[in-house]
Design an enzyme around this catalytic site. Structure first.
Site, PDB file in Angstrom:
ATOM      1  N   ASP A 117       0.869  -1.172   0.000  1.00 24.15           N
ATOM      2  CA  ASP A 117       0.000   0.000   0.000  1.00 24.15           C
ATOM      3  C   ASP A 117       0.912   1.231   0.000  1.00 24.15           C
ATOM      4  O   ASP A 117       2.126   1.128   0.185  1.00 24.15           O
ATOM      5  CB  ASP A 117      -0.967   0.003   1.191  1.00 24.15           C
ATOM      6  CG  ASP A 117      -2.188   0.868   0.886  1.00 24.15           C
ATOM      7  OD1 ASP A 117      -2.124   1.699  -0.050  1.00 24.15           O
ATOM      8  OD2 ASP A 117      -3.207   0.745   1.576  1.00 24.15           O
TER       9      ASP A 117
HETATM   10  C1  NOJ Z   1      -3.934   3.948  -0.021  1.00 16.81           C
HETATM   11  C2  NOJ Z   1      -5.137   3.068   0.096  1.00 16.81           C
HETATM   12  O1  NOJ Z   1      -5.097   2.360   1.322  1.00 16.81           O
HETATM   13  C3  NOJ Z   1      -5.242   2.063  -1.050  1.00 16.81           C
HETATM   14  O2  NOJ Z   1      -6.461   1.375  -0.925  1.00 16.81           O
HETATM   15  C4  NOJ Z   1      -5.125   2.755  -2.369  1.00 16.81           C
HETATM   16  O3  NOJ Z   1      -5.256   1.810  -3.416  1.00 16.81           O
HETATM   17  C5  NOJ Z   1      -3.774   3.445  -2.437  1.00 16.81           C
HETATM   18  N1  NOJ Z   1      -3.692   4.431  -1.364  1.00 16.81           N
HETATM   19  C6  NOJ Z   1      -3.538   4.121  -3.770  1.00 16.81           C
HETATM   20  O4  NOJ Z   1      -4.309   5.243  -3.893  1.00 16.81           O
END
Ligand code: NOJ
Length: 757
Positions: free
Chosen positions: A291
């Site tokens: 993430d």
């Molecule tokens: C953080 C989020 O937790 C995740 O779900 C998302 O895909 C990414 N950022 C990218 O934006």
């Protein structure tokens, strides 16, 4: 030309020759040898490059890295980047791809990822809402459309479906998932992956999907985002992991790990999750993207000394690609050279990335998803119709006293009131991709579109829900003081035959970083509702919400309540379809609605405890100031007709592990309107080597019946439905007595039992 370039050029030419779909398929069979050939050409630096993901700065969804765009551009030219996120448009993706294809030594194409969570331009209901339709075909279709619109804008990889089970309405991200049940979420995961990826990832009208967040994120303690997760093995395997296993089996191209600490180990650094379970036990061959910055965040967790240490832990744990974190790019080469990370682990990660790129057909044509003609071919009007269809199916009718709904033709004067009544932004929800702000059909517009000329529609906002800017990056400041619009609203209500009262949450009240300790109607909404109700009892409360809300007062007083989530582009028309009876509501809650926030986390598939409630005793598992049951339970939802369940019949009261039994229930439409019912099957294992939930959803069917019609609904119970992760850490069933329950929600059920021998 250097030798390596000649080989690669030959490889690429050979892929270009395989333009026909059937040939693409057969080329996929040779993917492994192609992956190996490319890998054998790569330097260590180039390998690490494939494990790096950059943000394209079009759409920040996390803290930006320290690299400037010039440096990012240089690294792209050197082939030091494997993928990008948030690069949106055919031109932008073409430009970025060109930097790689025209400058780098090996010309390994980029993938372009984006959070396409509930549509790209045409916005569908937020996932929690869409799950309320229980309509898997519809959910597959909306994913297919989202994929079509994504590829038409250069995006070929979505970070969806989010399949974190969550039982806690305080957690803002509950809106992104499918609720509290692992069986339902697993089926939604499969439908979504099929919709995004189709049958062939190389089809230029499909995109790669991501199962996220692996794992446990939805169990963040106290519902606070990014918080620690304390779950034991039993909960992990029986509740959290099943949807991910279903996604892996469905061939999802990528996984995303998660921010949270899971029982002492940040999920991003968990070898147990990524290497042992996902890649070894489940034999899954895609790649795991971290993430946003979650590798480097292991320093904050106190799990890594510094960024380099974090990179070492993450790579060893099986986290393959670093999303905008800078840890892999800055440290992996050094870690290998110092002998701290085995190059074989890097090779494995790179092979996984290359495998997905080959399967997507990117080596054959790196620009296949940046095709300007695709956008012109889109039938946006058809997409809107699908959006309306799925939106109306997602609406849940919670209460309908004296059949106030559907609105009768004798209602000639309607007041549409509330902060969300003419709000064209809220229905677009959070994680709206390229859904335009203020582009949804509002409730007021939907009502006006639906009524004839001889119905008078008056509008009064009553109050603002928030003050100031609303956006992904800024939580809404709630209006708690300004009631200057109350008088006009109360006057309108007094004069009307009926009030449609639109309350709930703003689009940006749920989503990432939007955890709340209060889940009631925020600001001055409760006061507004009470003042309106005081002058007109014919109130239909339409809620727009990304999470279960605390609505006990409304449940007691307001005659009709409709849950309309954040339904997307066609929201207002879909709501009007239900209010005016053009569509008979069929949605069922995928998540329990509590009586009070203090019950959270609240869920139907709880354990029995040693002291289940005994109303005459104090020392039992209950609350002294509130009932412990849900206000509206999982699976609940009314229709404009009534469904009557007959008694359950089992084909046998005994079953062996290799056998099966049929359970049948007659279902009658006892009302006067045609309607659809979600018939739900629940099972309970009465005694086992680990304690088992009081009931678990194990099947459902959407059944459409004409007035007076009866159908026999049959479910087949097989051993896999009885299996669980037991005390010996095995997925197995255990002989003994099982209860079978069938009904229209998780509380009102017909019951029988059988013996597993
Ligand atoms: C953080 C989020 O937790 C995740 O779900 C998302 O895909 C990414 N950022 C990218 O934006």
């Amino acid at each position: 030309m250097k030798k390596s370039n000649i080989i690669l050029a030959a490889l690429i030419t050979c892929f270009s020759a395989t333009a026909q779909k059937s040939e693409i398929k057969s080329s996929i069979e040779n993917v492994e040898s192609k992956v190996d050939s490319v890998l054998s050409l790569m330097t260590l630096e180039e390998k690490v490059g494939q494990l790096v993901q950059y943000n394209g700065s079009w759409d920040l969804t996390g803290p930006a890295s320290e690299l400037g765009s010039k440096q990012k551009e240089d690294n792209l030219k050197r082939g030091m980047v494997g993928s990008m996120l948030n690069v949106l448009s055919v031109d932008a993706t073409t430009e970025a791809q060109k930097l790689v294809m025209e400058n780098s030594r090996l010309k390994i194409p980029l993938m372009f990822g984006y959070d396409v969570i509930h549509g790209y331009k045409t916005i569908f209901p937020v996932p929690l809402g869409e799950t309320a339709s229980w309509d898997l075909e519809a959910m597959e279709e909306t994913a297919r459309i989202a994929a079509l619109e994504s590829v038409a804008h250069g995006v070929n990889w979505t970070f969806s479906p989010m399949i974190d089970i969550s039982k806690d309405a305080r957690w803002g991200r509950i809106m992104e998932g499918s609720g509290e049940d692992p069986y339902l979420t697993s089926l939604v995961a499969i439908a979504k992956i099929k919709g995004y990826q189709g049958d062939d990832l190389a089809d230029p009208k499909t995109i790669a999907a991501t199962a996220k967040h692996f794992a446990g994120y939805g169990f963040s303690e106290a519902g606070r985002d990014y918080n620690t997760v304390h779950v034991g093995e039993n909960e992990l395997h029986n509740t959290i992991l099943p949807p991910f296993k279903a996604a892996a089996d469905a061939g999802v191209a990528t996984f995303m790990n998660s921010f949270n600490d899971l029982d002492g180990t940040p999920a991003t650094g968990s070898k147990m999750l990524q290497r042992d379970i996902l890649k070894q036990d489940w034999n899954w061959d895609g790649f795991v993207v971290s993430d946003w910055g979650s590798i480097t965040e292991m320093v904050n967790h106190g799990f890594a000394r510094d960024r380099k240490h974090a990179a070492e832990i993450a790579l060893k744990a099986g986290s393959d690609m670093d999303m905008e974190g800078g840890a892999y790019e800055s440290s992996l080469v050094e870690l290998v050279n110092e002998g701290k990370v085995d190059e074989a682990l890097i090779n494995d990660a790179v092979k996984r990335v290359l495998r997905v790129k080959f399967k997507m057909g990117l080596f054959e044509d790196p620009y296949r998803y940046s095709n300007p003609e695709l956008a012109a071919q889109l039938n946006m009007e058809e997409h809107r119709q699908v959006a309306r269809d799925v939106a109306k199916k997602s609406i849940v009718l919670l209460k309908n006293e004296k059949n106030l709904l559907p609105l009768s033709s004798s209602v000639k004067n309607i007041a549409v009131i509330g902060p969300l009544a003419d709000d064209k932004n809220t229905p677009i929800g959070n994680w709206r991709a390229q859904g335009e702000a203020n582009s949804a059909v509002s409730i007021l517009e939907g009502v006006k579109n639906a009524v004839g000329k001889n119905v008078k529609v008056t509008y009064a906002k009553g109050a603002d829900l928030g003050v100031g800017e609303r956006s992904f990056l800024k939580p809404l400041e709630i209006n708690t003081t300004n009631k200057s619009g109350f008088k006009a609203a109360v006057d309108a209500a007094r004069k009307a035959d009926l009030v449609i009262l639109a309350l709930g949450e703003d689009a940006f009240q749920s989503g990432e970083g939007r955890s709340q300790v209060n889940i009631g109607l925020a600001g001055v909404q409760m006061e507004l509702m009470k003042e309106i109700y005081a002058v007109n009892k014919n109130v239909v409360l339409v809620l727009q919400n990304g999470r279960p809300l605390e609505i006990s007062w409304a449940a007691e007083n307001i005659p009709a309540i409709v849950v309309a989530w954040q339904l997307g582009t066609e929201s207002g028309n879909a709501i009007a379809d239900v209010l005016f009876g053009k569509y008979n509501p069929s949605g069922k809650l995928p998540v329990s609605f509590p009586r009070a926030v203090g019950q959270e986390p609240l869920y139907y598939n709880q354990k029995m405890t040693g002291r289940p409630t005994n109303p005459t005793d104090v020392t039992y598992s209950a609350y002294t100031d509130e009932e412990k049951t849900a206000l509206y339970p999982f699976g609940y939802g009314l229709s404009y007709t009534t469904f009557k369940y007959g008694d359950i019949k089992l084909s046998s009261n005994e079953m062996t592990q290799d056998g099966s039994i049929q359970v049948t229930v007659p279902l009658t439409n006892a009302g006067s309107k045609a309607g659809k019912e979600v018939v739900q099957l629940y099972l309970r294992d009465l005694v086992a080597s680990t304690t088992r939930p009081v009931k678990e959803l194990k099947g459902f069917e959407l059944v459409e019946l004409q007035p007076g019609e009866t159908k026999e609904i049959t479910f087949t119970i097989t051993n896999d439905l009885l299996e669980f992760y037991n005390a010996e850490k095995k997925w197995t069933s255990e002989p003994g007595e099982f209860q079978v329950m069938i009904g229209g929600n998780s509380m009102d059920l017909k019951t029988d039992s059988f013996q597993l021998n």
